[in-house]
Every structure is written in C-alpha cells, then in structure tokens.
Design an enzyme around this catalytic site. Sequence first.
Site, PDB file in Angstrom:
ATOM      1  CE  LYS A 160      -3.754  -2.341   2.529  1.00  0.00           C
ATOM      2  NZ  LYS A 160      -4.958  -2.248   1.671  1.00  0.00           N
ATOM      3  CB  THR A 209     -13.875  -0.381  -0.159  1.00  0.00           C
ATOM      4  OG1 THR A 209     -13.133  -0.823   0.978  1.00  0.00           O
ATOM      5  CG2 THR A 209     -14.269  -1.575  -1.000  1.00  0.00           C
TER       6      THR A 209
HETATM    7  C1  Z15 Z   1      -8.362  -7.962   2.800  1.00  0.00           C
HETATM    8  O1  Z15 Z   1      -8.739  -6.916   3.563  1.00  0.00           O
HETATM    9  C2  Z15 Z   1      -8.439  -7.893   1.414  1.00  0.00           C
HETATM   10  C3  Z15 Z   1      -8.062  -8.979   0.677  1.00  0.00           C
HETATM   11  C4  Z15 Z   1      -7.628 -10.137   1.292  1.00  0.00           C
HETATM   12  O2  Z15 Z   1      -7.287 -11.202   0.575  1.00  0.00           O
HETATM   13  C5  Z15 Z   1      -7.555 -10.189   2.673  1.00  0.00           C
HETATM   14 CL1  Z15 Z   1      -7.013 -11.609   3.415  1.00  0.00          CL
HETATM   15  C6  Z15 Z   1      -7.913  -9.112   3.428  1.00  0.00           C
HETATM   16  C7  Z15 Z   1      -8.980  -6.651   0.779  1.00  0.00           C
HETATM   17  C8  Z15 Z   1      -8.194  -6.157  -0.423  1.00  0.00           C
HETATM   18  O3  Z15 Z   1      -6.847  -5.957  -0.058  1.00  0.00           O
HETATM   19  C9  Z15 Z   1      -8.810  -4.856  -0.925  1.00  0.00           C
HETATM   20  O4  Z15 Z   1      -8.163  -4.408  -2.084  1.00  0.00           O
HETATM   21  C10 Z15 Z   1     -10.291  -5.062  -1.231  1.00  0.00           C
HETATM   22  O5  Z15 Z   1     -10.906  -3.833  -1.513  1.00  0.00           O
HETATM   23  C11 Z15 Z   1     -10.990  -5.690  -0.047  1.00  0.00           C
HETATM   24  O6  Z15 Z   1     -10.327  -6.875   0.367  1.00  0.00           O
HETATM   25  C12 Z15 Z   1     -12.438  -6.037  -0.346  1.00  0.00           C
HETATM   26  O7  Z15 Z   1     -12.538  -6.757  -1.530  1.00  0.00           O
END
Ligand code: Z15
Length: 837
Positions: free
Chosen positions: A573, A678
């Site tokens: 990030k 998001t």
């Molecule tokens: C997490 O917060 C997300 C993905 C994962 O595989 C895990 Cl383990 C945790 C996040 C993504 O990093 C993010 O880009 C995305 O918006 C969110 O999931 C919801 O899809």
Amino acid sequence: VESSIPEHMREAWRKYSPQGFKTKDEFEGEVVRHIETTLARSLFNCDELAAYSGTSLAFRDRLIIDWNKTQQRQTFADQKRIYYLSLEFLMGRALDNAMLNVGLKGVAKEGLEDLGFRVEDIISQEHDAALGNGGLGRLAACFLDSLASLNYPAWGYGLRYRYGIFKQEIENGYQVEIPDYWLDFNPWEFPRHDVTVDVQFYGWVNKYTDDEGKQVVSWQDGELVTATAYDAPVPGYGTPTVNNLRLWSSKASSGEFDFSKFNSGEYESAVADQQRAETISAVLYPNDNLERGKELRLKQQYFWCAASLHDIVRRFKKTGRTWDEFPDQVAIQLNDTHPTLAIVELQRILIDKEGLEWPKAWDIVTKTFGYTNHTVLPEALEKWSVPLIQNLLPRHLQLIYEINLYFLQQVERRFPKDRDLLSRVSIIEESTPKMVRMAYLAIVGSHKVNGVAELHSDLIKTTIFKDFVTVYGPDKFTNVTNGITPRRWLHQANPRLSELIASKLGGYDFLKDLTLLNKLEPFIDDKDFKKEWAEIKYANKVRLAQHILKTTGVSVNPKALFDVQVKRIHEYKRQQLNIFGVIHRYITLKGLSAEERKKVAPRVSIFGGKAAPGYWMAKTIIHLINKVGEVINNDPEIGDALKVIFLEDYNVSKAEIIVPASDISEHISTAGTEASGTSNMKFVLNGGLVIGTLDGANIEITREIGEQNIFLFGNLSEDVEDLRHHHFYGNYQVDSELQKVFDLIKSGKFGDESAFGALIAAITEHGDYYLVSDDFDSYRKTQDLIDETFKNQEEWVTKSITSVARMGFFTSDRCINEYADTIWNIEPLAVADEKEA
Ligand code: Z15
C-alpha cells in the site's frame, strides 16, 4: 412443529405482541424503563454509558420486532436465501445506524434532550464491533446493509470473537497492541442457547461394510466442541426487513466435557480442556492479506464452517424438499478462501450422512457455492499442510483427495497427455510437506469465481488462475466491482452533506438509488450551493482538527490541505512512498526563504492504520512516520506549512470522522497489488479528491468521474514485472531526489538511523519489489500539481461536486444486485408496508 402455540390460543399473543415505539414520548418511556429495570439504575445514577445502554435496548426491541416478522416472512415465502460466510464482519457502531435505518434518529435526538443528553454524546459511547482487519471485513458489513436494504433474504455467518482487532496505541513512536475485549455490555446480540451444534475434531476414519452389505464411512472419536449461536439484527434502510448475522461462540461440549475430572483431583486438566475449547473463538487473527498456517486458525475455520453448514442443512430439511432442490433454496458465498472447508463439509454431509452418490452430491455442492477472490498477493493465498489437515480433519482430507481425483480425471479427459497442466491445477501441491491449495479447491467446488474490480478480475484470469480458465473456459470467472453503503458512508458520516444533497434533489431517494446523484451536475455553477458545499467540508475539517488536537496535542490549521492516508499498514500500500514524499517536501521547504515559504500551500499529512503485530517492516513505517512528525511539527521555521499526524487506532468509527474531512486521500499501491480498495470510494463520495495509481477500483473511479477529476501517477500494472526484473539485472539507480531523502534519514535527523535501515535497504539493496523508487518522481510531481490546483478553490470545489455526482456506480446496492443476478440467482422478498425513510 411442536414448539408453536396452538391456533386457538394465539389470540392473546397477537393482542400483546409489542409494536415498538414510534413517538418521542414512547421512546422516552422505553429508555427510562430499560434504565430502571433492565439495568437497575435510576435518574440519580445515570451517566452517558447508562443512557447509551437504555437507548440501545429501546432500539433493539424495535429491531427485534421487525426481525421476527422478517424471519417469519422469509420462512413462509419459501424462497432461496443467500448465506454470506465471512471470517470477518467489521460492523463498527450499531446505534446510529439503527436510528437512521429505522428513520427515528430525530425522535431519539429530541427524546434524549428531554432526558438531559445529547444524541452525539450517547452515540459515541458505543464500542466498535471490530471483528475484522480491514477492507475484506468492512466489505462484508456493507454487503449486509445492502442485502437488508434491498429486502434480500440473507444471513451472515461468522465467528463471535471475544477479542476483535487489537486497539493500537503509539508509545514513543512505536505501535503497542492492547487487547480489544468488547463483550462487557453488548446490547446488540442475542445468545441462542437453544441453537447449538457439536463440532468434531481429530479422531480417525472407520470404513466398513454394514450388516446389509453397504459401505459405511464414519469419522470416529476425537473431541467435540459446542458452537452456540449469537444473533445480531441487521436493519435495512427505509424498509421493515431486518436480516440476521449469526456468530458462533465455542465452548466445551457438555456431552464431551468430563465432569468427573472435577471430583477426581483432575480439576486443573478439566479446566484446561474447557479453556482449549473456548480458545477457538477467542481472538481474531490480526493479519490483513497474510496467512500464516497456524493450527488454531484452521480450527476456527472448520468450527465455523461446520456449525454454519449444519444450521443451513437443518433449516433446509424442515422444508421437506428433496436434495436436488437444495441449490434452489440455498446459495452460499465464500468471502475469500477462509470458508473453503464448507465445500468439503457439505460433500461430507451428502455422502457420509445422507447417503448420496458422489456425482449427484458434487453437482449439488458446486451449484450451491460461489467464491470471491480478494487478492493476488502470494503471501495471502491460503495453503494448509496435508499432515495438519490429516490430524485435525482426517475425513475431510480423504474427501479433498477424492475431489481432486474426480476433478483431475475430468481434466485428463479433456486434455489428454498434458501432465504439466494436471500438476499445475492439482489441488494438492507436491511439495514437502504436501500442501492443499485452498483457492484451487474453492474454484473447483464453486460454480462462479469473481474478482472485486475489473483490473483484478482480469489479473486473476491471466495470472494465478490462468490454467483454470483453460480448463473451465472464461465464463466461470466474472467481475463484481466492490461498493460501499451510502447510508453509513454518506448519510451517517456526513449528515450535513447528505442534507445539502437532499435539499437539491428533493429528498433522500439517492440513498436508495445512488445514481440519482447525477442530478447534482446542473448545480455545479450554482454559487450558493458551491459555497455551502465548501463550508461543509471546512466544518468537517474543523471537527477533525479538534480530534487531532485532543488525541495528539498538535494544533493544525483547518485551512490547510488535508492529505489523508488511512488503511492497514502494508508495504504494497506504500505508506513509505507517502512519508518519503513528506520528507522530500520538508527538505524543499527548508531550502526556501521565509518569504517564499509563505507562498506555498500549507498541508497536513495525516496517516492512520494498524500494522499486523508480527510485521516488522510495517511497524518500522509507523515508527518513521511518528519520528518525522516529531521533527517537522516542532520545527519553528515550518509552522503551518507542513504538519505530519499519525492518528492512533484507526477503525470504523474514526473513519466516520476522518473520511468527510479530507481534501486529498492517497490510494497509491503498486499497480496490480490492491484488488479493489473501498476507502477510495468513501473519500470521493464525501467530496474529497484522490491521488492514486492505476490500480484496483481507482481505474473505474477514474472512468466514472473523469480523468480531469483525479490525480493519477506511476507505472502501469503491465510494466511491473519488467521493472522488477530490471532492478536486479539492469543498471539500476535509485531516483536522485529519493536518495536525498535517504541521506537525511541516515544523518540521524529523525533519531537513530539504524531503526530505519531495513526500510531503505528494501529499496536500495533488495530489489525495490514495490517500485517505490520507480514511482517517486511522478508521485512528487503529481503532489506539486495538487498544490497548484488547491490554490484555485473554485476549480477544486467544481471537481469535488462533479466527482460526487458521478459516484452512483459505487454503491454496494449495485454490487449486491449484480451478485444476486449473476451468481446467486435470488430475488428480493416483497414487503407490504414499505416505511418512509
Ligand atoms: C483484505 O482486507 C483484502 C483482501 C484479502 O485477501 C484479505 Cl485476506 C484481506 C482486501 C483487499 O486488499 C482490498 O483491495 C479489497 O478492496 C478488499 O479486500 C475487499 O474486496
């Protein structure tokens, strides 16, 4: 059923069944009753926490009345339901949301005033329900809000952790983790001591032929742990639908638990057994985008999947339907691979318990499940070692091997002699030890696989799941771009903006149909409207400035540009890119005369986010941000020109203060690494502009709001691989301006330079995997462009309004409707008496 009241006695029930308060007086009556009886307090002993409790109990009563009706309606309607399985639900606070969703916040505000309280103070008493890490858990919470608001018959299933995500404190610039015990008083949950499931672990598999000559497989012995259901109501906005979030809590099974040990001097070991059982639902694993393969995590996953599947099957069986109708009644969505064992568990139930034949059972299973992938990061893709599963879930391991065999035979038939392909798509990785690839199991066991933004959905098809596109064809893979609920993230977090929009659009319909925001475009040249728009942003910044002063002691100028990056701390990030940019800005400012410095646009750089407790590089980034802040904030030459803030303990309720107060927010992941993001959507919906890479949902946000309204920079995802290669094999030189930043850090300006050595070495010596150096120049130049643009407030506000007007696509309502149509095949349930919002 035998537990229902006989027809001729139902009159009395109907007469007395509670209706819930509607007026201010009724509300006050309920609050006082709860405070005096449920809580055993009085008007001589009622602090804000007691008032919060009484208010919540009053609203809970209301919700539960509608909850009961919703559940009855859904049962009678006999329609297909969607079950959303997620290890994380990052719900935040419930009271404000409940007030707004049932349309009684005004009543509560006036009622509380009569009783001597301010509604804001009461709302802020609530402890966040923080059963999640970040984006994935918050997405699940937004989905529940949309599912209820759109009247879909839907249940969430998760774990009732005793400890949610840790609370973060900063001590001497370092992150310290404090346990988050949140269940002391939680008025929003209903323990269902009568809804329990015994879940089995360990043991062995007995295969034998019974008296009638039938092959029987039985999983025997081992230990039992009891799952108890705790239900939380999920109210929809402006509708009587109240759905259910069911969370499982673990305890020693009463059948299993050896009470005789208490008498025979084995008291300690008896207690130890009990504690071992309770440990399963004790704590949320605090990693975001990382899987570490711990046995307790696997236990959590199976415990939750087994309990949920048992519950779903039990409910289905009450309908008296035949098994082939199961997929017409039940859709199960897997939020990432964490619930993949549910696939195996359903196959086990159908084969071992219900006696179905393999192909029939497997057909039912695959029609039931859908799988959402949320990441391509290799360290986040779950793999469980075969010996671990063998020991904990011996029968499931056999079934996984059979599923794999059945699948590989299919592949073999379609692609004979391609042994390479077979080994590439095998669910079992032939390593030492052997590993089960959970994403592959999830793909094979589902009828649809989706990514969460267009770029991400394309990437999974061309990289990590490429071979499965060959095997199944492209149609099994689809995209559903993420969304957010405008109820919480606009109406609740930014009531003044919501009200201003409503005044122009003639009501709050946009909260149910966010595309109506485009009706704001005609007002873009309306002077008064623009002025009010800017005033609201300013007021939100003043509020955040007060929060900053209170929590950090630093006073910031609300007229400065507020530049915000709040999200989990992770190298991908790139908070390090941001803080290096801040240091570079500091160097530049120090090189200016006092006269020149007065002309630069003043800026407040605001960071927030938690590092996983074992993630040293992320903790180092937090440390650097705090040390840089100490130096810059105390440099008298700099003054208001630059301030650097690290906000402690970023969570949902803090996001509700931070998001409406940003001028610019940063979404600057290395291209191709952030599946969607998001918070980018939340910031833009609140009139903030974005600096971002061409990654995740940033790309679609740009398409919707227009290129002129977003500040994009950096390399493209298709170039990342070559650039990485070049770092090792080309004549690679770190950006010279970035080198100045490193030199200043190494001079000890921000304290002991050795503390930050690893952060610099990752870039200068270890291949700069996240391309910080490659993107530094374009990042800086884009920040300079932001300074210039911000000086023209007229133009800035135009961009802000235009962006909001074009954000309709990113509501989670659109997203849920897409899932419903293309994956779940479910319909909303008609409700007769739609309430006015
Ligand atoms: C997490 O917060 C997300 C993905 C994962 O595989 C895990 Cl383990 C945790 C996040 C993504 O990093 C993010 O880009 C995305 O918006 C969110 O999931 C919801 O899809």
